[in-house]
Motif scaffolding. Structure first.
Motif, PDB file in Angstrom:
ATOM      1  N   LEU A 277       0.821  -1.213   0.000  1.00 47.55           N
ATOM      2  CA  LEU A 277       0.000   0.000   0.000  1.00 47.55           C
ATOM      3  C   LEU A 277       0.855   1.264   0.000  1.00 47.55           C
ATOM      4  O   LEU A 277       0.417   2.318  -0.464  1.00 47.55           O
ATOM      5  CB  LEU A 277      -0.932   0.002   1.217  1.00 47.55           C
ATOM      6  N   ALA A 278       2.081   1.142   0.526  1.00 45.70           N
ATOM      7  CA  ALA A 278       3.017   2.272   0.518  1.00 45.70           C
ATOM      8  C   ALA A 278       3.791   2.358  -0.794  1.00 45.70           C
ATOM      9  O   ALA A 278       4.676   3.216  -0.934  1.00 45.70           O
ATOM     10  CB  ALA A 278       3.989   2.146   1.685  1.00 45.70           C
ATOM     11  N   GLY A 279       3.473   1.479  -1.743  1.00 49.30           N
ATOM     12  CA  GLY A 279       4.178   1.487  -3.021  1.00 49.30           C
ATOM     13  C   GLY A 279       5.557   0.870  -2.947  1.00 49.30           C
ATOM     14  O   GLY A 279       6.434   1.176  -3.768  1.00 49.30           O
ATOM     15  N   GLY A 280       5.764  -0.034  -1.995  1.00 47.99           N
ATOM     16  CA  GLY A 280       7.080  -0.620  -1.796  1.00 47.99           C
ATOM     17  C   GLY A 280       7.225  -2.013  -2.375  1.00 47.99           C
ATOM     18  O   GLY A 280       6.377  -2.498  -3.130  1.00 47.99           O
ATOM     19  N   GLU A 281       8.320  -2.664  -1.986  1.00 42.80           N
ATOM     20  CA  GLU A 281       8.646  -4.003  -2.463  1.00 42.80           C
ATOM     21  C   GLU A 281       8.468  -5.012  -1.334  1.00 42.80           C
ATOM     22  O   GLU A 281       8.824  -4.729  -0.185  1.00 42.80           O
ATOM     23  CB  GLU A 281      10.104  -4.072  -2.933  1.00 42.80           C
ATOM     24  N   VAL A 282       7.939  -6.172  -1.692  1.00 46.79           N
ATOM     25  CA  VAL A 282       7.827  -7.284  -0.749  1.00 46.79           C
ATOM     26  C   VAL A 282       8.623  -8.458  -1.316  1.00 46.79           C
ATOM     27  O   VAL A 282       8.388  -8.874  -2.451  1.00 46.79           O
ATOM     28  CB  VAL A 282       6.355  -7.688  -0.528  1.00 46.79           C
ATOM     29  N   TRP A 283       9.561  -8.959  -0.524  1.00 48.46           N
ATOM     30  CA  TRP A 283      10.422 -10.071  -0.944  1.00 48.46           C
ATOM     31  C   TRP A 283      10.003 -11.317  -0.165  1.00 48.46           C
ATOM     32  O   TRP A 283       9.948 -11.300   1.069  1.00 48.46           O
ATOM     33  CB  TRP A 283      11.895  -9.746  -0.675  1.00 48.46           C
ATOM     34  N   ILE A 284       9.716 -12.394  -0.891  1.00 47.47           N
ATOM     35  CA  ILE A 284       9.145 -13.600  -0.290  1.00 47.47           C
ATOM     36  C   ILE A 284      10.005 -14.810  -0.641  1.00 47.47           C
ATOM     37  O   ILE A 284      10.366 -15.004  -1.804  1.00 47.47           O
ATOM     38  CB  ILE A 284       7.698 -13.820  -0.775  1.00 47.47           C
ATOM     39  N   ALA A 285      10.315 -15.623   0.379  1.00 52.29           N
ATOM     40  CA  ALA A 285      11.117 -16.832   0.176  1.00 52.29           C
ATOM     41  C   ALA A 285      10.435 -18.009   0.858  1.00 52.29           C
ATOM     42  O   ALA A 285       9.810 -17.845   1.909  1.00 52.29           O
ATOM     43  CB  ALA A 285      12.518 -16.641   0.751  1.00 52.29           C
ATOM     44  N   PRO A 286      10.562 -19.225   0.293  1.00 53.16           N
ATOM     45  CA  PRO A 286      10.000 -20.411   0.938  1.00 53.16           C
ATOM     46  C   PRO A 286      10.799 -20.774   2.189  1.00 53.16           C
ATOM     47  O   PRO A 286      11.879 -20.238   2.442  1.00 53.16           O
ATOM     48  CB  PRO A 286      10.117 -21.488  -0.142  1.00 53.16           C
ATOM     49  N   ASP A 287      10.261 -21.726   2.941  1.00 52.59           N
ATOM     50  CA  ASP A 287      10.865 -22.112   4.214  1.00 52.59           C
ATOM     51  C   ASP A 287      12.353 -22.423   4.097  1.00 52.59           C
ATOM     52  O   ASP A 287      13.173 -21.892   4.857  1.00 52.59           O
ATOM     53  CB  ASP A 287      10.159 -23.355   4.782  1.00 52.59           C
ATOM     54  N   HIS A 288      12.728 -23.296   3.157  1.00 57.73           N
ATOM     55  CA  HIS A 288      14.122 -23.762   3.125  1.00 57.73           C
ATOM     56  C   HIS A 288      15.098 -22.642   2.798  1.00 57.73           C
ATOM     57  O   HIS A 288      16.237 -22.650   3.264  1.00 57.73           O
ATOM     58  CB  HIS A 288      14.281 -24.932   2.143  1.00 57.73           C
ATOM     59  N   VAL A 289      14.665 -21.660   2.011  1.00 60.00           N
ATOM     60  CA  VAL A 289      15.541 -20.527   1.690  1.00 60.00           C
ATOM     61  C   VAL A 289      15.736 -19.643   2.916  1.00 60.00           C
ATOM     62  O   VAL A 289      16.799 -19.044   3.112  1.00 60.00           O
ATOM     63  CB  VAL A 289      14.969 -19.715   0.508  1.00 60.00           C
ATOM     64  N   ARG A 290      14.712 -19.582   3.773  1.00 56.73           N
ATOM     65  CA  ARG A 290      14.812 -18.805   5.013  1.00 56.73           C
ATOM     66  C   ARG A 290      15.493 -19.589   6.133  1.00 56.73           C
ATOM     67  O   ARG A 290      15.685 -19.056   7.232  1.00 56.73           O
ATOM     68  CB  ARG A 290      13.422 -18.359   5.483  1.00 56.73           C
ATOM     69  N   GLY A 291      15.811 -20.865   5.864  1.00 56.12           N
ATOM     70  CA  GLY A 291      16.466 -21.676   6.870  1.00 56.12           C
ATOM     71  C   GLY A 291      15.511 -22.375   7.816  1.00 56.12           C
ATOM     72  O   GLY A 291      15.921 -22.856   8.879  1.00 56.12           O
TER      73      GLY A 291
END
Length: 494
Positions: free
Chosen positions: A192-206
């Motif tokens: 809503l603020a016009g920003g970026e959201v970065w999403i990773a699956p479980d294994h990439v996040r450790g």
């Protein structure tokens, strides 16, 4: 549209490398809506790992006011069966093949598989304005479905924008997207603020399920993506503090680290501040669509009094203290299958107070109060936060209800450091009044976890389950004048 996507908004999928522009986000939302409405979907269950597809489906349902029920991936088979029996979804969306006669695969969108279900019954009654049901493991029993309207979620997202006021936010989602806090504060607010959201699956996040089992992967992800903001539970903040103290360099881009979900000690916040981490404390609960209060000053600029508080209520919040309990004056739609739970106020069960500046201080859970045999009331969250503040003790649970002194179940970050424990506990006890000091302890050989039912999803101890599982160990801590192999007694802890 209910959810307006600014032109600069983006979603980055770290598994596929795909970047969705604002135009592509709106296109994907429209495709989801066309697909779901075409099937006449009324109750949609989503059980999948974090991904851009997850977020886009969620946004499509929010925008079209379609009922979506995100299910945590760590639910046990019995918990999942309980949820499905209550909900009776007509659409089940997942990233895993389903081998069951009750499911029929009808579509695939990205990595998500769409299954139709033959309904056995109409399921539990759902309030007409409910758009999302978020399941919380709570402290005891089966998961409870919290019914939320689309407007209540958006009110929180917009209030967060005003409170945080971050230009061009870049947020890295570290908590599972099924966690309501990450869902609203980590997806809705930045977009809503016009920003970026970065999403990773479980294994990439450790992560594996709810457990972090690869710290290096988590730290590497933060370093490589260089986000402006993160949302953490206290245990993850403790991990970042320990890593920073051991030489890990947090990216210079970091401007905002929100921490919530459980009590955070002022000492841990001070330690984070000394290491240069921009930490902001917050407080919320699912029944209020997540965030209720949030600090407007980070720990590096906070006074000692501010560190004891979780900030001021968000702009749209109205809070009062009734008989020592925090009460949020807002409509609550109720729990799935419990029409009587709807209310015009949310009694949080948390003890608290508002200071002269309107800042909220959390004093503990009403139902968690220990009352010693000497009549002293003790909120266990206070000693537990002191015990875990340095990272030496990873988990701590205070016990001692109806007993003459307090004791604790402890899990160490490094079992080899057990010899240092008595001296460390003596330091902790110096910060506590005599009636709250830890006189005896038992070391656990395995950590408390969501998987074994002893932790909630956000890391809070499920005390009833812990007391049941470790009843004999706890009882042994209070055997008069007995010192055995099962526990240690601190003769000099007073």
């Amino acid at each position: 549209m209910r959810f307006e996507v600014p032109a600069t908004a983006q979603i980055h999928d770290l598994a596929s490398g795909q970047v969705y522009s604002a135009h592509q986000i709106k296109q994907r939302m429209a495709l989801w809506q066309e697909l779901l409405l075409g099937y006449g979907a009324q109750r949609i269950a989503l059980a999948a790992d974090s991904s851009a597809d997850w977020a886009l489906l969620d946004l499509a349902c929010l925008d079209a006011d379609l009922l979506l029920v995100p299910l945590p991936t760590y639910l046990s088979d019995s918990q999942r069966a309980h949820v499905l029996a209550q909900l009776e979804p007509d659409m089940y969306i997942t990233d895993q093949d389903q081998h069951s006669s009750e499911f029929s695969l009808v579509e695939q969108m990205g990595d998500l598989l769409l299954y139709r279900r033959e309904l056995q019954s109409s399921g539990a009654a759902i309030p007409p304005t409910c758009q999302k049901i978020t399941f919380t493991s709570g402290s005891t029993g089966q998961p409870k479905g919290v019914c939320l309207s689309a407007q209540s979620q958006l009110d929180v997202a917009h209030s967060l924008l005003k409170r945080i006021d971050q230009q061009a936010p870049k947020h890295l989602c570290l908590l599972p997207l099924s966690t309501l806090l990450e869902n609203i504060a980590g997806i809705y607010a930045p977009l809503l603020a016009g920003g970026e959201v970065w999403i990773a699956p479980d294994h990439v996040r450790g992560f594996h399920g709810s457990q972090l089992n690869n710290t290096a992967a988590l730290l590497s992800l933060i370093s490589s993506t260089a986000p402006k903001s993160l949302i953490l539970v206290p245990e993850l903040l403790q991990l970042l503090v320990m890593a920073r103290a051991q030489g890990w360099q947090a990216p210079a881009s970091l401007q905002f680290i929100a921490v919530g979900g459980a009590h955070v000690s002022a000492a841990l916040l001070q330690q984070a501040a000394r290491l240069g981490l921009p930490v902001y404390q917050g407080y919320g609960l699912s029944e209020c669509a997540s965030v209720v209060a949030l600090s407007s000053v980070d720990a590096r600029q906070s006074t000692a009094a501010e560190l004891e508080c979780v900030g001021t209520p968000l702009a749209h919040r109205d809070i009062e203290i009734i008989d020592g309990e925090i009460v949020v004056k807002q409509p609550f739609l109720g729990y799935l299958g419990d029409a009587q739970s709807a209310s015009d106020k949310v009694f949080t069960g948390d003890l608290g107070e508002l200071d002269a500046q309107g800042r909220l201080r959390i004093l503990g859970r009403r139902k968690n109060l220990l009352i010693s045999s000497l009549g002293r009331n003790i909120s266990p969250e206070w000693p537990e936060a002191l015990l875990t503040q340095q990272g030496f003790i990873r988990q701590a649970v205070l016990v001692g209800d109806a007993q003459p002194y307090c004791a604790a179940l402890l899990y160490l970050a490094d079992a080899k450091a057990a010899a240092q424990l008595p001296a460390y506990l003596a330091e902790v006890n110096q910060q506590l009044p005599d009636y709250a000091q830890i006189k005896a302890y038992r070391l656990l050989t395995h950590p408390l976890s969501v998987a074994d039912g002893t932790l909630t999803a956000n890391g809070r101890p499920r005390r009833a389950e812990i007391f049941k599982k470790y009843q004999s160990e706890i009882n042994s801590l209070f055997v008069s004048n007995h010192v055995g192999e099962s526990y240690e007694f601190l003769s000099n802890a007073g």
